[in-house]
Design a protein around this motif. Structure first.
Motif, mmCIF file in Angstrom:
data_model
loop_
_atom_site.group_PDB
_atom_site.id
_atom_site.type_symbol
_atom_site.label_atom_id
_atom_site.label_comp_id
_atom_site.label_asym_id
_atom_site.label_seq_id
_atom_site.Cartn_x
_atom_site.Cartn_y
_atom_site.Cartn_z
ATOM 1 N N PRO A 157 0.817 -1.228 0.000
ATOM 2 C CA PRO A 157 0.000 0.000 0.000
ATOM 3 C C PRO A 157 0.845 1.271 0.000
ATOM 4 C CG PRO A 157 -0.873 -1.600 1.572
ATOM 5 C CD PRO A 157 0.429 -2.149 1.095
ATOM 6 N N SER A 158 1.998 1.255 0.672
ATOM 7 C CA SER A 158 2.812 2.464 0.781
ATOM 8 C C SER A 158 3.378 2.925 -0.561
ATOM 9 C CB SER A 158 3.963 2.234 1.769
ATOM 10 O OG SER A 158 4.690 1.059 1.427
ATOM 11 N N LEU A 159 3.456 2.021 -1.543
ATOM 12 C CA LEU A 159 3.965 2.412 -2.862
ATOM 13 C C LEU A 159 3.016 3.393 -3.543
ATOM 14 C CD1 LEU A 159 6.388 1.627 -4.778
ATOM 15 C CD2 LEU A 159 4.754 0.174 -5.982
ATOM 16 N N PHE A 160 1.739 3.354 -3.109
ATOM 17 C CA PHE A 160 0.722 4.172 -3.764
ATOM 18 C C PHE A 160 0.475 5.490 -3.015
ATOM 19 C CE2 PHE A 160 0.103 -0.222 -4.843
ATOM 20 C CZ PHE A 160 -0.210 -0.209 -6.193
ATOM 21 N N LEU A 167 1.085 7.213 -8.269
ATOM 22 C CA LEU A 167 0.257 6.013 -8.312
ATOM 23 C C LEU A 167 -0.934 6.084 -7.367
ATOM 24 C CD1 LEU A 167 3.119 3.313 -8.269
ATOM 25 C CD2 LEU A 167 1.856 4.170 -10.254
ATOM 26 N N ASP A 168 -1.127 7.219 -6.697
ATOM 27 C CA ASP A 168 -2.168 7.276 -5.669
ATOM 28 C C ASP A 168 -3.558 7.002 -6.240
ATOM 29 O OD1 ASP A 168 -1.062 9.862 -6.656
ATOM 30 O OD2 ASP A 168 -2.960 10.647 -5.906
ATOM 31 N N GLY A 169 -3.789 7.342 -7.499
ATOM 32 C CA GLY A 169 -5.094 7.084 -8.106
ATOM 33 C C GLY A 169 -5.230 5.688 -8.674
ATOM 34 N N ARG A 170 -4.196 4.885 -8.550
ATOM 35 C CA ARG A 170 -4.209 3.549 -9.148
ATOM 36 C C ARG A 170 -4.217 2.446 -8.088
ATOM 37 N NH1 ARG A 170 -1.803 2.067 -14.290
ATOM 38 N NH2 ARG A 170 -4.020 1.639 -14.543
ATOM 39 N N ARG A 171 -4.318 2.852 -6.828
ATOM 40 C CA ARG A 171 -4.345 1.850 -5.759
ATOM 41 C C ARG A 171 -5.678 1.101 -5.786
ATOM 42 N NH1 ARG A 171 -3.216 2.841 0.746
ATOM 43 N NH2 ARG A 171 -4.167 0.908 1.508
ATOM 44 N N PHE A 412 0.084 -7.229 0.174
ATOM 45 C CA PHE A 412 0.617 -6.796 -1.118
ATOM 46 C C PHE A 412 -0.381 -7.125 -2.238
ATOM 47 C CE2 PHE A 412 4.246 -7.833 1.560
ATOM 48 C CZ PHE A 412 5.026 -6.695 1.436
ATOM 49 N N ALA A 413 -0.424 -6.245 -3.241
ATOM 50 C CA ALA A 413 -1.129 -6.547 -4.484
ATOM 51 C C ALA A 413 -0.164 -7.283 -5.400
ATOM 52 C CB ALA A 413 -1.606 -5.253 -5.144
ATOM 53 N N ILE A 414 -0.568 -8.441 -5.867
ATOM 54 C CA ILE A 414 0.278 -9.267 -6.728
ATOM 55 C C ILE A 414 -0.203 -9.112 -8.165
ATOM 56 C CG2 ILE A 414 1.182 -11.587 -7.136
ATOM 57 C CD1 ILE A 414 1.861 -10.453 -4.377
#
Length: 432
Positions: A157-160, A167-171, A412-414
Motif C-alpha cells: 500500500p505504501s507504494l501508492f 500512483l495514488d489514483g491507481r491503488r 501486497f497486491a500481486i
C-alpha cells in the motif's frame, strides 16, 4: 511424523514425473543451441528439462530432478504452483524518488528472474571474461539445478502514497491496510514494505541466491526492509496429498485450494476483469503474517488438550468424528473454540484462502526459548472478504491463541504474470 521423509514420497511432488534437470552451468553451455525451458502451462506448471540421453535414468519426482518452473504466463508462478520445500521472502523499501528508476528496476528484476528461474546465471555470470569489475552474478548457485525456483513480486500500500510515484489514483480498493486484530503484537521491523519478492525453491541456496541478487541489482533504488527464511512447507496445493505438519506437529489447512482446481482458483484467488483497476486482472492479493509459536508451552500440554485446540487427531490428522485426514469435518462435533471449526469456510460465509505457509526457526531468545513459528502466506481474490473476516473470528475466539502470537504483518497486491520476453513486472501499472 513428517510425510516428506525418505521413506514416504513427497506429497507435493507426486504429480510431476520429470527427467533429471541439467545444472545451471550446463545450461549456460546449452543456451546457444536454443534449448528451451519453461514450456509448461500458464500459471507455473513444471517444465520438462531434458537430459538428451537415450539411456537417461527412470523418471523421478520433480523435486529430485530440480526441474524448472515456467516463468511466463497469465498468472505469476509461486501462487498456484505446487509448494516447494524452501522459502526466502523479502520486503523492500523503495529508496529512490525517481519513477523512471523504479520502472528500470522492475524491468531489470524481470530479466534477472527469467534467467534465475530457468537455472541460468545473470548477465555475464559469476566468472566473466573481464575481471576488472564485479561479476553480474554472485555465483553461489552455479552448478545447482533450477530447483523449481519461482519468484513472485507484489506491491504494498505504501507504494501508492500520494506524491511518491504518481500512483495514488491507481491503488486498488481491495489493497486495504489490515486492521489491528486482538492479540496482535506487531513489530514495525517485521511489517509492511513497498515491494515484496517471494522466492520458493527446493534448494535453500537457490532461493537465497535469488533474493540476494535482486537486492544487489536494486542497490541505490531499493533496500531490504525485512526478510524471512522458511522451511518445512505447512500446506499443500496438490490434490489428495497429505498435508504437511506445522511445528506443533499438527496438520492444518487440509482443505486448501488445489493447484489444479481452476474453478476455485478463479472464484477465490485470481482477480477478475470487472474487479478494480485493469492492471490487477489475473493478479491476486497476498497477506504475510509472522506468527510466533510458544513451543515450550505447547510441548507441556496434554495430547487431549492439543487435539481439542485444533479439533483434529494428532496421529492421523482426522477431524473429530472422522477417520481420515480428508474426511469432511462435522463442525458440530468439534470444540466451539477449535481452530478447524473457526477457520473452516462454512464458519466464514464460504471465505477461502490459498495457503503457502512455511515453518521458521531463528535460534533462541534471551531466555533460551526457541524463536520459532509459522510464516503464514495466503493468496486471495479480495482481502476484505477473505483474510480479514476469518482472522477477526480467529483473533476473538481461537483456542490456539494461547500458544501463538502474530508479530509481523504485511499485505501486497500481486500483479498478473509476465506474458513474454518483452513484458515486465508491473508494466500495466507503471505505463497506463
Amino acid at each position: 511424523m513428517n510425510e516428506t521423509s525418505p521413506q514416504t514420497p513427497d506429497p507435493d511432488d507426486g504429480r510431476d514425473q520429470q527427467r533429471p534437470a541439467p545444472s545451471r552451468r550446463a545450461l549456460l553451455g546449452w543456451g546457444g543451441a536454443g534449448l528451451a525451458l519453461g514450456a509448461a502451462a500458464a500459471g507455473g506448471g513444471v517444465a520438462a528439462a531434458m537430459s538428451g540421453s537415450s539411456d537417461a535414468p527412470a523418471p523421478t519426482s520433480a523435486a529430485d530432478t530440480g526441474a524448472a518452473v515456467a516463468f511466463h504466463g497469465a498468472h505469476q508462478a509461486g501462487i498456484a504452483t505446487p509448494v516447494q520445500d524452501r522459502l526466502h521472502f523479502a520486503a523492500f523499501d523503495v529508496t529512490t524518488k525517481d519513477r523512471a528508476e523504479l520502472v528500470q528496476l522492475l524491468k531489470d528484476w524481470t530479466r534477472a528472474a527469467e534467467r534465475m528461474t530457468a537455472g541460468r546465471e545473470i548477465g555475464g555470470g559469476a566468472v566473466p571474461a573481464v575481471a576488472e569489475a564485479p561479476p553480474d552474478d554472485t555465483g553461489e548457485a552455479a552448478g545447482l539445478k533450477p530447483s523449481r525456483l519461482t519468484l513472485t513480486v507484489g506491491f504494498g500500500p505504501s507504494l501508492f502514497a500520494d506524491g511518491r510515484f504518481g500512483l495514488d489514483g491507481r491503488r486498488p480498493d481491495a489493497l486495504v491496510d489490515l486492521p489491528k486484530f486482538p492479540g496482535d503484537n506487531l513489530e514495525a521491523a517485521r511489517s509492511g514494505g513497498d515491494l515484496c519478492v517471494q522466492a520458493c525453491a527446493d534448494d535453500p541456496q537457490v532461493a537465497v541466491h535469488a533474493i540476494r541478487n535482486l537486492a544487489r541489482i536494486g542497490f541505490g533504488t531499493v533496500a531490504i526492509r525485512w526478510s524471512q527464511l522458511g522451511f518445512g512447507k505447512t500446506s499443500s496445493t496438490t490434490p489428495g496429498a497429505q498435508t504437511p505438519r506445522n511445528l506443533f506437529g499438527f496438520k492444518d489447512g487440509t482443505d486448501n485450494i488445489a493447484s489444479t482446481d481452476t474453478a476455485l482458483l478463479g472464484h477465490d484467488v485470481w482477480v477478475g476483469a470487472d474487479e478494480g483497476p485493469g492492471w490487477m486482472t489475473g493478479g491476486s492479493y497476498l497477506v504475510a503474517r509472522r506468527i510466533s509459536m510458544h513451543i515450550e508451552v505447547w510441548d507441556r500440554a496434554a495430547l487431549k488438550d492439543q487435539q481439542d485446540v485444533f479439533g483434529r487427531t494428532k496421529g492421523e490428522g482426522a477431524p473429530y468424528g472422522g477417520t481420515h485426514e480428508r474426511d469432511k469435518p462435522d463442525l458440530a462435533k468439534l470444540p466451539p473454540a477449535s481452530h478447524v471449526r473457526l477457520a473452516h469456510p462454512e464458519s466464514n460465509g464460504g471465505a477461502r484462502l490459498l495457503r503457502r505457509g512455511y515453518s521458521y526457526t531463528d535460534g533462541t531468545d534471551g531466555l533460551g526459548r526457541l524463536d520459532a513459528g509459522l510464516f503464514f502466506l495466503a493468496y486471495q481474490r479480495d482481502v476484505r472478504h477473505a483474510f480479514i473476516p476469518v482472522q477477526q473470528r480467529l483473533a476473538r475466539a481461537d483456542a490456539l491463541n494461547e500458544y501463538i502470537q502474530h508479530v509481523g504483518s504485511a499485505v501486497f497486491a500481486i500483479p498478473p504474470g509476465v506474458r513474454d520476453k518483452d513484458d515486465w513486472w508491473g508494466r500495466e501499472l507503471m505505463t497506463a
